[in-house]
Design a protein around this motif. Structure first.
Motif, PDB file in Angstrom:
ATOM      1  N   SER A   1       0.831  -1.210   0.000  1.00  0.00           N
ATOM      2  CA  SER A   1       0.000   0.000   0.000  1.00  0.00           C
ATOM      3  C   SER A   1       0.866   1.261   0.000  1.00  0.00           C
ATOM      4  O   SER A   1       0.521   2.268  -0.628  1.00  0.00           O
ATOM      5  CB  SER A   1      -0.927   0.006   1.214  1.00  0.00           C
TER       6      SER A   1
ATOM      7  N   ASP B   1      -4.832   3.210  -4.714  1.00  0.00           N
ATOM      8  CA  ASP B   1      -4.915   2.128  -3.733  1.00  0.00           C
ATOM      9  C   ASP B   1      -4.030   0.970  -4.175  1.00  0.00           C
ATOM     10  O   ASP B   1      -3.490   0.955  -5.292  1.00  0.00           O
ATOM     11  CB  ASP B   1      -6.359   1.658  -3.544  1.00  0.00           C
ATOM     12  N   GLN B   2      -3.875  -0.003  -3.277  1.00  0.00           N
ATOM     13  CA  GLN B   2      -2.999  -1.139  -3.552  1.00  0.00           C
ATOM     14  C   GLN B   2      -3.499  -1.971  -4.724  1.00  0.00           C
ATOM     15  O   GLN B   2      -2.692  -2.467  -5.531  1.00  0.00           O
ATOM     16  CB  GLN B   2      -2.891  -2.010  -2.299  1.00  0.00           C
TER      17      GLN B   2
END
Length: 342
Positions: free
Chosen positions: A309, A319-320
């Motif tokens: 992340s 976002d991841q």
């Protein structure tokens, strides 16, 4: 704009070499990215850019004042010296080895570099004070810079900003000079700081975040991985190429600010014009950014223990999951698979 004049007793001091040539050559390369060539900056100094590359003598204050005058007159954006200062990070000071030694105390490293700047950049004195959880760095004049003082202070402030932003939860940069730009325009140069002009003194006030030893080490590992990536992807010396100018911008910041619109603004172009120039050179902004982000990602995965992340954030992903999808499209594997292979 005139270079300040000095009394007879001061003249000798202004002719003594004081500034290491590596800072001068670094500045010349930086300005060349904006179409300002070394001969225009060095005119009247008696110095040659090629000689500076190998010289160990240094630049005198009188020569520096001529250089700054040319730079100030030829710069169309008053944020340019601040942007140059931001490039005076650990790498520019030649202290990457010190970064390794100080992995458990990032703030001590910043403190050490500021002391180092006092010696190697003896244009202003930097005075550190620590009170409770507040750190203050105040700039005091050593030389009479005249109207060029504002230009030099912005270089120092840019350097302080870049060296400190990793460890601060908030930062206030105060300039005792005016500006013609809006707060919003300055915010693009220093998004992690509050900037004020016409203050009573030139001063940076820092509030360090509460770091654990592991998170400080993680931040330094991140820096070192970024440094290795920049070395691996070192741009060419062809400053006339728009592709190379864009490449340098992405290398400096592949994160959230790495957009076509922001880089076009930095290069004083419209997004449409920048896209057209890149197409002429058989390049696309998307492909160039993806190439550099992929290389940074590989380094972060190999050289650090940063969570995915965090890597995603550093590379400008929301976002991841978005980062994982992009990384898989670049390499054919997930970030986790790459990390397990190491």
């Amino acid at each position: 704009m005139d270079v300040p004049t000095h009394s007879v007793q001061d003249a000798q001091a202004y002719d003594v070499p004081i500034l290491p040539t590596r800072y001068v050559t670094h500045f010349l390369r930086f300005m060349e990215q904006y179409g300002i060539r070394p001969p225009a900056l060095l005119e009247g100094t008696g110095l040659d850019a090629s000689e500076l590359e190998t010289s160990e003598e240094g630049m005198t204050m009188n020569e520096l004042l001529i250089l700054l005058r040319h730079a100030s007159e030829l710069s169309e954006d008053e944020r340019l010296p601040f942007e140059f200062g931001k490039q005076l990070d650990i790498n520019a000071h030649g202290l990457v080895g010190a970064a390794v030694l100080w992995q458990n105390d990032y703030f001590r490293l910043v403190e050490m570099i500021i002391e180092y700047e006092r010696v190697c950049l003896p244009i202003h004195d930097l005075r550190l004070t620590l009170k409770d959880e507040t750190v203050q760095i105040q700039l005091h004049d050593i030389w009479d810079l005249g109207s060029l003082r504002s230009f030099m202070i912005r270089i120092y402030m840019g350097s302080i900003y870049e060296l400190s932003r990793h460890i601060c939860r908030d930062m206030l940069l105060e300039f005792d000079t005016p500006t013609n730009l809006t707060p919003e325009q300055w915010q693009t140069a220093a998004p992690e700081a509050v900037i004020r002009f016409n203050a009573g003194a030139a001063c940076a006030t820092l509030h360090p975040a509460q770091h654990t030893a592991s998170s400080i080490g993680q931040e330094l590992s991140s820096f070192l991985a970024r440094h290795r990536s920049r070395q691996d992807l070192k741009a060419s010396d062809d400053h006339s190429s728009v592709t190379e100018r864009v490449r340098r911008q992405i290398l400096d910041d592949p994160g959230l600010n790495c957009t076509l619109e922001r880089i076009a603004q930095n290069l004083q172009m419209t997004p449409r014009s920048l896209r057209r120039h890149l197409q002429t050179e058989d390049c696309s902004f998307r492909d160039l950014r993806n190439e550099i982000r992929c290389h940074y990602a590989d380094r972060y995965l190999a050289d650090t223990r940063m969570p995915l992340s965090t890597i995603a954030y550093k590379l400008g992903f929301s976002d991841q999951a978005s980062f994982t999808r992009a990384y898989r499209s670049w390499t054919g594997r997930t970030p986790g698979q790459t990390r397990r292979r190491i």
